[in-house]
Design a protein around this motif. Structure first.
Motif, PDB file in Angstrom:
ATOM      1  N   THR A  41      -3.267  -1.077   2.069  1.00 17.76           N
ATOM      2  CA  THR A  41      -2.745  -2.114   2.849  1.00 17.76           C
ATOM      3  C   THR A  41      -3.209  -2.710   4.363  1.00 17.76           C
ATOM      4  OG1 THR A  41      -0.995  -0.695   1.595  1.00 17.76           O
ATOM      5  CG2 THR A  41      -0.151  -1.247   4.155  1.00 17.76           C
TER       6      THR A  41
ATOM      7  N   LYS B 129      -3.493 -12.532   6.711  1.00 15.00           N
ATOM      8  CA  LYS B 129      -3.112 -12.227   6.337  1.00 15.00           C
ATOM      9  C   LYS B 129      -2.854 -10.744   5.857  1.00 15.00           C
ATOM     10  CE  LYS B 129      -6.186 -11.198   2.255  1.00 15.00           C
ATOM     11  NZ  LYS B 129      -7.226 -11.287   1.651  1.00 15.00           N
TER      12      LYS B 129
ATOM     13  N   GLN C  71      -1.395  -7.779   2.997  1.00 15.41           N
ATOM     14  CA  GLN C  71      -1.239  -7.181   1.590  1.00 15.41           C
ATOM     15  C   GLN C  71      -0.447  -5.686   1.883  1.00 15.41           C
ATOM     16  OE1 GLN C  71      -4.911  -7.295  -1.111  1.00 15.41           O
ATOM     17  NE2 GLN C  71      -4.982  -4.938  -1.322  1.00 15.41           N
TER      18      GLN C  71
ATOM     19  N   SER D 176       0.337  -2.544  -0.506  1.00 17.22           N
ATOM     20  CA  SER D 176      -0.445  -1.999  -2.292  1.00 17.22           C
ATOM     21  C   SER D 176       0.022  -0.696  -2.217  1.00 17.22           C
ATOM     22  CB  SER D 176      -1.723  -1.834  -2.221  1.00 17.22           C
ATOM     23  OG  SER D 176      -2.341  -1.739  -3.795  1.00 17.22           O
TER      24      SER D 176
ATOM     25  N   THR E 102       0.491  -4.596  -6.098  1.00 22.17           N
ATOM     26  CA  THR E 102       0.199  -5.175  -4.794  1.00 22.17           C
ATOM     27  C   THR E 102       0.828  -5.870  -4.208  1.00 22.17           C
ATOM     28  OG1 THR E 102      -1.990  -3.752  -5.668  1.00 22.17           O
ATOM     29  CG2 THR E 102      -2.120  -5.601  -4.074  1.00 22.17           C
ATOM     30  N   GLN E 103       1.408  -6.548  -3.277  1.00 15.90           N
ATOM     31  CA  GLN E 103       1.789  -7.440  -2.736  1.00 15.90           C
ATOM     32  C   GLN E 103       0.547  -8.449  -1.452  1.00 15.90           C
ATOM     33  OE1 GLN E 103       5.224  -8.711  -2.385  1.00 15.90           O
ATOM     34  NE2 GLN E 103       5.065 -10.281  -0.828  1.00 15.90           N
ATOM     35  N   THR E 104       0.107  -9.651  -2.141  1.00 16.51           N
ATOM     36  CA  THR E 104      -0.574 -10.524  -1.480  1.00 16.51           C
ATOM     37  C   THR E 104      -0.426 -11.471  -0.437  1.00 16.51           C
ATOM     38  OG1 THR E 104      -2.713  -9.138  -1.414  1.00 16.51           O
ATOM     39  CG2 THR E 104      -3.693 -10.938  -0.181  1.00 16.51           C
TER      40      THR E 104
ATOM     41  N   TRP F 181      -0.281 -15.126   2.247  1.00 15.32           N
ATOM     42  CA  TRP F 181      -1.016 -16.251   2.656  1.00 15.32           C
ATOM     43  C   TRP F 181      -0.600 -16.319   4.228  1.00 15.32           C
ATOM     44  CZ3 TRP F 181      -2.755 -14.346  -1.872  1.00 15.32           C
ATOM     45  CH2 TRP F 181      -3.708 -13.795  -1.258  1.00 15.32           C
TER      46      TRP F 181
ATOM     47  N   THR G  23       1.320 -16.627  -1.743  1.00 19.45           N
ATOM     48  CA  THR G  23       1.648 -14.462  -2.513  1.00 19.45           C
ATOM     49  C   THR G  23       1.911 -14.921  -3.677  1.00 19.45           C
ATOM     50  OG1 THR G  23       3.588 -15.126  -0.451  1.00 19.45           O
ATOM     51  CG2 THR G  23       2.920 -13.590  -2.474  1.00 19.45           C
TER      52      THR G  23
ATOM     53  N   ASN H 261      -7.260 -16.677  -3.472  1.00 17.64           N
ATOM     54  CA  ASN H 261      -6.000 -16.086  -4.436  1.00 17.64           C
ATOM     55  C   ASN H 261      -5.621 -16.564  -5.420  1.00 17.64           C
ATOM     56  OD1 ASN H 261      -5.126 -18.879  -3.792  1.00 17.64           O
ATOM     57  ND2 ASN H 261      -5.193 -18.214  -1.086  1.00 17.64           N
TER      58      ASN H 261
END
Length: 390
Positions: A143, A164, A166, A168, A189-191, A193, A208, A370
């Motif tokens: 994270t 950015k 993240q 998790s 997990t979510q990332t 931009w 995303t 991504n």
């Protein structure tokens, strides 16, 4: 009748006098000092004072402490204002300390509960230990929050500078799953931009990625290759960017994704993972590990059918931990069609600032930073903060 009552009363009085005389005779001291010449101390009884007298050592006679010395007692009795002996002084101090002890009132309890420095330190340490314990359990893929810069041109209207994020974590939902030593976890997990500095276009979130998963983790603990196979995992993972809408509409899975649709999916996968670690150093304070992930695709859709050429079928993460340092290297793909191989590498370094956060630097070069850019090459560098779980 009255005479008989008077006679019974006389006998009763005589019997009471006899009993009282016998009691006085049995309670008289055995020493040479008469009972009448010893005055009782004020404020306490002899029994209470004798309880507070220290126990004799092995070289002393126990009776010498309890039996009075005739010479000393005679002086003390004759002069009541004579200085007390050390034993009497200690008795007096203990009595004073007991009487001066603060009461256990509601005010004292409240003060000790909310304003005691010792209580505050104990609670803070307990909370810190609990937080570190749970963060080690919840740690999944990291994270962090980064200021992110792209050295290569961005697609569309996007700016090269962005943020950015993240998030998790993994959560145990069944300890001792299937009546074994393993556990069943839910991972997420979510990332994101975030084009924070692209004010002209209202600072959008350009992409995303979502990766929910459910997996079974089994602690192996087998010595192999000079280290230990710590854990193996089996499960199911979904990987997509969550894009939809009217521009992505199609009649069936057999139809390809429309050209105007930004929807991307790495398809549903079966997860197969193994974690190997080795401790080394004089006190085993250095930790080196390898996390290998492999997956077969569960294909249902005809969009981005060339994705396995870029993401492959496996990857590996190597990491090193020591004290406040964490270094990571991600290689993707580990298994792929090497005739059409498109690789990427992600480097990360974290330096612990305290027990909760660390300074984090991340570098990426290759394909698939991504999911939407899985077939675009990018070259990026970021710096920020990461939650510390090492």
């Amino acid at each position: 009748m009255k005479k008989e009552s008077i006679k019974i009363f006389k006998y009763f009085c005589v019997f009471a006098l006899v009993v009282e005389a016998y009691a006085l005779e049995s309670s008289a001291p055995k020493s040479g000092v008469p009972q009448s010449s010893i005055s009782q101390p004020k404020g306490d009884s002899w029994q209470n004072l004798l309880r507070s007298v220290p126990k004799p050592t092995s070289q002393e006679n126990p009776q010498s402490i309890l039996q009075p010395n005739p010479q000393t007692n005679s002086q003390t009795i004759s002069n009541p204002q004579t200085t007390l002996s050390p034993t009497s002084q200690s008795i007096s101090k203990n009595t004073t300390a007991q009487t001066g002890k603060p009461k256990n009132t509601f005010l004292h309890k409240t003060k000790a509960h909310f304003f005691s420095p010792r209580t505050y330190k104990e609670r803070a340490q307990k909370a810190q230990d609990s937080y570190k314990y749970y963060m080690q359990i919840f740690e999944h893929e990291g994270t962090y929050f980064l200021f992110y810069h792209s050295f290569t041109p961005m697609w569309g209207i996007n700016d090269r500078n962005e943020l950015k994020f993240q998030l998790s974590a993994k959560i145990p939902i069944w300890r001792g799953a299937f009546w074994s030593k393993g556990s069943l976890f839910f991972g997420y997990t979510q990332t994101m931009w975030f084009q924070q500095f692209n004010f002209r276009y209202s600072s959008p979130v350009r992409d995303t990625d979502y990766k929910p998963s459910i997996f079974y983790s089994y602690p192996v603990g087998v010595e192999i290759l000079g280290g230990r196979l710590e854990e193996v995992r089996f499960g199911f993972l979904h990987y997509s960017n969550g894009i939809g809408g009217e521009e992505c509409r199609r009649e069936s899975f057999e139809d390809p994704t429309p050209s105007d649709c930004r929807s991307r999916s790495a398809a549903n996968r079966l997860m197969l993972e193994a974690i190997w670690e080795r401790d080394f150093g004089n006190q085993k304070q250095h930790n080196f590990g390898a996390h290998i992930s492999a997956w077969p695709y569960i294909q249902q859709r005809k969009d981005n059918i060339d994705l396995p050429e870029y993401m492959g079928y496996a990857n590996i993460k190597l990491y090193y931990k020591h004290s406040r340092h964490l270094a990571e290297v991600h290689f993707t793909p580990l298994l792929a069609d090497y005739a059409r191989y498109h690789a990427s590498v992600r480097l990360g370094y974290a330096f612990g600032l305290n027990d909760f956060t660390s300074l984090y630097v991340q570098y990426f070069y290759g394909y698939g930073d991504n999911l939407y850019e899985y077939n675009h090459i990018s070259h990026r560098l970021g710096i920020g903060l990461r939650v510390r779980s090492f």
